[in-house]
Design an enzyme around this catalytic site. Structure first.
Site, mmCIF file in Angstrom:
data_model
loop_
_atom_site.group_PDB
_atom_site.id
_atom_site.type_symbol
_atom_site.label_atom_id
_atom_site.label_comp_id
_atom_site.label_asym_id
_atom_site.label_seq_id
_atom_site.Cartn_x
_atom_site.Cartn_y
_atom_site.Cartn_z
ATOM 1 N N GLY A 21 0.813 -1.213 0.000
ATOM 2 C CA GLY A 21 0.000 0.000 0.000
ATOM 3 C C GLY A 21 0.846 1.262 0.000
ATOM 4 N N ARG A 25 7.209 2.005 1.098
ATOM 5 C CA ARG A 25 7.503 0.590 1.256
ATOM 6 C C ARG A 25 7.906 -0.012 -0.097
ATOM 7 N NH1 ARG A 25 5.853 -2.807 5.231
ATOM 8 N NH2 ARG A 25 6.357 -1.035 6.554
ATOM 9 N N ARG A 44 1.988 11.524 -8.468
ATOM 10 C CA ARG A 44 1.343 11.572 -7.150
ATOM 11 C C ARG A 44 2.195 10.880 -6.077
ATOM 12 N NH1 ARG A 44 -4.981 11.901 -7.564
ATOM 13 N NH2 ARG A 44 -5.248 12.702 -9.669
ATOM 14 N N ARG A 88 -0.393 -8.459 -3.981
ATOM 15 C CA ARG A 88 -0.440 -7.471 -2.898
ATOM 16 C C ARG A 88 0.340 -8.021 -1.713
ATOM 17 N NH1 ARG A 88 -2.009 -4.267 1.021
ATOM 18 N NH2 ARG A 88 -3.398 -4.970 2.684
ATOM 19 N N SER A 91 -0.223 -5.626 5.286
ATOM 20 C CA SER A 91 -0.491 -5.997 6.672
ATOM 21 C C SER A 91 -1.983 -6.175 6.875
ATOM 22 C CB SER A 91 0.052 -4.927 7.625
ATOM 23 O OG SER A 91 -0.559 -3.675 7.367
ATOM 24 N N ASP A 205 -1.493 -6.619 13.826
ATOM 25 C CA ASP A 205 -2.229 -6.391 15.063
ATOM 26 C C ASP A 205 -3.360 -7.399 15.162
ATOM 27 O OD1 ASP A 205 -4.947 -4.679 14.207
ATOM 28 O OD2 ASP A 205 -3.245 -4.384 12.857
ATOM 29 N N ARG A 218 7.304 -4.550 12.921
ATOM 30 C CA ARG A 218 6.631 -4.666 11.622
ATOM 31 C C ARG A 218 7.653 -4.761 10.493
ATOM 32 N NH1 ARG A 218 1.059 -1.277 11.055
ATOM 33 N NH2 ARG A 218 0.243 -1.555 13.160
#
Length: 241
Positions: A21, A25, A44, A88, A91, A205, A218
């Site tokens: 996302g 990353r 963008r 994809r 998390s 989480d 993470r």
């Protein structure tokens, strides 16, 4: 030629694109895992890169947050750039008591409160599922490596802050493994365009217990997910669905 949201030229994306996302990353994946990397998109600030992993071309680009954003980028990659498969990597929040933070979840299917896939099927429910060959390849590699993964249904939420806490209890009863925000949209686009898609997630989480990983934790667990995914995809023909 470039699209409204992607500035790359034809041929600048590999057949396989990994999509986290967060565009930062995506940059980290490119810098940490790929060689001979070149940036192919920056519109963008949705950063996109192409490089080599063990000698094979791989691209990585951010998808943004939510089904509308991932749907735009996936559609343009599939339809305008000849991309054959998108994985994809992200998390999720677990909703099953038997799943722990740091575990890996592979989304066999994706339930959702979004209406996008009903719109694709003239108002009827569409079962948003992963491409079998991609799923099989990653699960088989995990089994061979002795790495435990959870495979099943996830929930792609339109809202990050869910106003009905009782919804999570219903998800648990229905066997849904975890909540995220993109898989159902990605699977719908892939089905519509005859392409391949898969979602591999790290549990960051636990919605039922409130346990959560720190930012540093993470990062470490994200590397475990990336290594599994990249190694599993080596040698898988992009034309197999």
């Amino acid at each position: 030629m470039p699209t409204p949201h992607i500035a790359a030229q034809p041929g600048e994306f590999a057949d396989t694109v990994l999509m986290p996302g967060d565009p930062l990353r995506a940059r980290m994946i490119a810098e940490h895992y790929l060689s001979d990397v070149r940036q192919v998109n920056g519109i963008r600030n949705m950063l996109g890169y192409t490089g080599l992993y063990n000698g094979q071309p791989v691209s990585v680009m951010g998808s943004g947050m939510g089904i509308p954003s991932v749907s735009i980028y996936a559609h343009e990659l599939f339809s305008q750039y000849g991309v054959e498969r998108i994985v994809r990597v992200g998390s999720c929040g677990a909703v099953q008591p038997g799943i722990q933070v740091r575990d890996l979840v592979i989304a066999l299917g994706a339930s959702t409160d979004s209406a996008v896939n009903r719109k694709r099927l003239n108002g009827f429910d569409f079962a948003a599922i992963a491409s079998y060959r991609l799923l099989q390849q990653v699960v088989r590699h995990a089994d061979d490596a002795g790495q435990h993964v959870h495979v099943g249904n996830v929930f792609s939420a339109d809202l990050f802050y869910e106003p009905d806490p009782g919804l999570f209890e219903r998800m648990t009863r229905m066997g849904i493994l975890a909540v995220e925000m993109e898989a159902a949209g990605l699977y719908g686009v892939a089905a519509e365009l005859g392409k391949q898609a898969l979602t591999v997630l790290t549990v960051s989480d636990h919605i039922l217990t409130g346990e959560a990983l720190s930012a540093e934790q993470r990062q470490l667990d994200f590397h475990a997910m990336m290594k599994l995914t990249l190694d599993a995809l080596q040698g898988e023909p992009a034309s197999d669905r």
